[in-house]
Write a protein that holds these residues in place. Structure first.
Motif, short mmCIF file in Angstrom:
data_model
loop_
_atom_site.label_atom_id
_atom_site.label_comp_id
_atom_site.label_asym_id
_atom_site.label_seq_id
_atom_site.Cartn_x
_atom_site.Cartn_y
_atom_site.Cartn_z
N THR A 1 0.87 -1.16 -0.03
CA THR A 1 -0.15 -0.14 0.00
C THR A 1 0.95 1.31 0.06
N ASP A 2 1.82 1.25 0.85
CA ASP A 2 2.90 2.40 0.75
C ASP A 2 3.33 2.64 -0.54
N ALA A 3 3.86 1.58 -1.14
CA ALA A 3 4.53 1.54 -2.56
C ALA A 3 3.44 2.30 -3.53
N GLY B 1 -1.34 1.54 -10.16
CA GLY B 1 -0.73 2.38 -10.97
C GLY B 1 -0.48 1.99 -12.34
N GLY B 2 -1.59 2.62 -13.17
CA GLY B 2 -1.46 2.18 -14.64
C GLY B 2 -0.93 3.51 -15.38
N GLY B 3 -0.78 3.07 -16.80
CA GLY B 3 -0.31 4.17 -17.58
C GLY B 3 -1.03 5.13 -18.34
N ALA B 4 -2.41 5.37 -17.63
CA ALA B 4 -3.38 6.33 -18.41
C ALA B 4 -2.73 7.48 -17.97
N GLY C 1 2.99 -0.04 -12.91
CA GLY C 1 4.00 -0.14 -11.82
C GLY C 1 4.81 1.30 -12.01
N PRO C 2 5.72 1.48 -11.35
CA PRO C 2 6.74 2.56 -11.47
C PRO C 2 7.26 2.90 -12.69
#
Length: 502
Positions: free
Chosen positions: A258-260, A294-297, A320-321
């Motif tokens: 969750t923190d990430a 954390g998608g890429g939209a 992701g990151p």
């Protein structure tokens, strides 16, 4: 030859020795008694109890392992713990992620917000407690000041007498109204909420090699409340301790995740347009619902020379990151190309495709760029594998017929013709991400039809407000349930960008 006679002792006949040529008779040893029916039944009952306990723990841990969010895991922990200790209500509180400042996360079972507020008012007294792991009060124990429950816990009256870190035993208060030394305010709150006993367990990870700092040590505590004076048995304590040990490891992993995710979401938000520009003749509004991974939209709106406006929306495959970083690079490049070649959206996307193919060869992306002249109410749109925008107004709700083209990075050289749109005064041009169409069990045809119905059903009073139009579309296409944010089947980002032409 006869054996000699031994002398007699008064009243006792002497034993006759065995002949020399014969062996002495074997002395019989007492044999172990054969197990009776009662002992066999006892062993069988014990084995049956162990099998039942293992089965129960397996079922409960399997249910916990299937939870994917921190809130779901906490609620499952409370339900499972309540069934193990025989309680009806409870709460669990976790310290902030990473051990930083902030209010702990708390979830209640059978307790409303007002009930949790009353429990927060309990004083941090250390009255004598009963049961495993309670010890003595502060007046008898000089080290009592070193005993800490959950740091920054909002419930000191329930969790102040947990054992120190390193000791994972629970604390029982079997009869709070009759307990000596208990603060009268605690009795008053207990009477108001209708509980008479409590059992608290620390949530603490077992030490082990390779454990990271975020998952080590005590991360929180759980407490269950009884309506009548009661306390768990030794068997219930043991099962609850085993279950909470497993649950703590699962919660620690979810806390780190969750923190990430929160960090990635904050980074993604910073990479998007913080403020929409103000350009005469058009009003803008955007609604962004972040997915859990954390998608890429992405989207953008930037002022261009001579009173023009550039609107863009797109997405990159993956999450992701790394995808968030690639999204930031792609958006920055599109901004540069829009300033240089904004009047030709096809040239903008062609330059973007070349950059993507050279710098991100393993990725594919969709994009749609619109060059708007609000004073002339003229919009030129080009798309690369992205969904066609919608135009919504008093007299129509229709998709803009853009040319069918492949996403960026899929072909050796991308190019597709642009489309010119002439919005009438009072009409709204609606751009949206692919995530708005994705819902479990729906085909794309049904998804487009559902979106069209949502756009056509915008109330007349809301058509002059781009924010109200975007909100109505979101609520209709992805309805909110149980106070949650609108979401998609696979947790993608959802973006709706609305441009209202005056």
């Amino acid at each position: 030859m006869t054996a000699p006679h031994l002398p007699k002792v008064a009243g006792i006949n002497p034993p006759v020795p065995a002949p020399a040529h014969t062996s002495a008779p074997a002395v019989p040893t007492p044999a172990s008694p054969a197990p009776g029916p009662a002992a066999a039944v006892l062993v069988q009952d014990r084995l049956a109890g162990l099998v039942s306990d293992l089965t129960t723990l397996q079922e409960l841990t399997d249910r916990l392992a299937r939870t994917g969010t921190l809130d779901d895991a906490l609620r499952e922990l409370l339900r499972a713990g309540a069934s193990l200790v025989g309680a009806g209500r409870g709460l669990v509180t976790l310290r902030p992620a990473g051990g930083t400042g902030g209010h702990p996360m708390t979830v209640g079972l059978g307790l409303g917000r007002a009930d949790l507020g009353h429990l927060e008012t309990l004083p941090a007294d250390r009255g004598p407690a009963t049961g495993t792991g309670t010890g003595t009060g502060a007046e008898d124990d000089p080290a009592a000041d070193d005993i800490a429950a959950v740091p920054a816990s909002p419930y000191p009256g329930l969790l102040d007498d947990l054992p120190p870190e390193g000791d994972r035993t629970g604390t029982a208060h079997p009869d709070i109204p009759a307990e000596d030394g208990r603060d009268p305010r605690h009795r008053a709150v207990a009477e108001r909420l209708g509980y008479a006993a409590s059992y608290a367990v620390p949530l603490e990870s077992a030490p082990g090699p390779g454990r990271t700092g975020g998952a080590a040590g005590r991360i929180g505590a759980a407490v269950w409340l009884y309506d009548e004076p009661a306390e768990p048995t030794e068997r219930q304590r043991h099962l609850t301790g085993l279950y909470c040990g497993y649950a703590t490891e699962h919660l620690a992993r979810l806390l780190e995740l969750t923190d990430a995710r929160r960090t990635v979401a904050a980074l993604h938000e910073e990479l998007l347009a913080g403020r929409l520009p103000r350009v005469p003749g058009v009003r803008l509004a955007v609604r962004h619902r972040r997915g859990p991974r954390g998608g890429g939209a992405w989207y953008d709106a930037l002022p261009l020379p001579e009173g023009a406006l550039g609107l863009a929306i797109g997405g990159i495959t993956g999450s992701g990151p790394a995808v968030v970083a690639a999204t930031g690079r792609l958006r920055a490049a599109l901004r540069a190309y829009a300033v240089m070649e904004g009047e030709d959206p096809v040239a903008v996307l062609s330059d973007l495709e070349l950059l993507l193919r050279l710098t991100e060869p393993a990725r594919a992306a969709t994009a749609l760029f619109a060059h708007c002249r609000p004073a002339e109410r003229k919009v030129v749109v080009a798309g690369a594998g992205h969904c066609s925008p919608l135009i919504v107004g008093p007299g129509r709700a229709a998709y803009v017929e853009t040319s069918l083209s492949a996403p960026l990075g899929m072909l050796a050289c991308w190019e597709a013709p642009s489309v010119e749109i002439r919005p009438a005064p009072g009409e709204t041009l609606l751009f949206y991400s692919d995530g708005l169409l994705h819902r479990a069990g729906d085909s794309m045809d049904r998804a487009f039809a559902r979106l069209h119905r949502a756009a056509a059903s915008v109330p007349r009073t809301a058509r002059h407000d781009p924010g109200a139009v975007a909100d109505h579309v979101l609520r209709t296409v992805l309805p909110v349930e149980d106070g949650e944010e609108p979401g998609t089947a696979d947790g993608e980002d959802v973006i709706v960008l609305a441009a209202y032409f005056e």
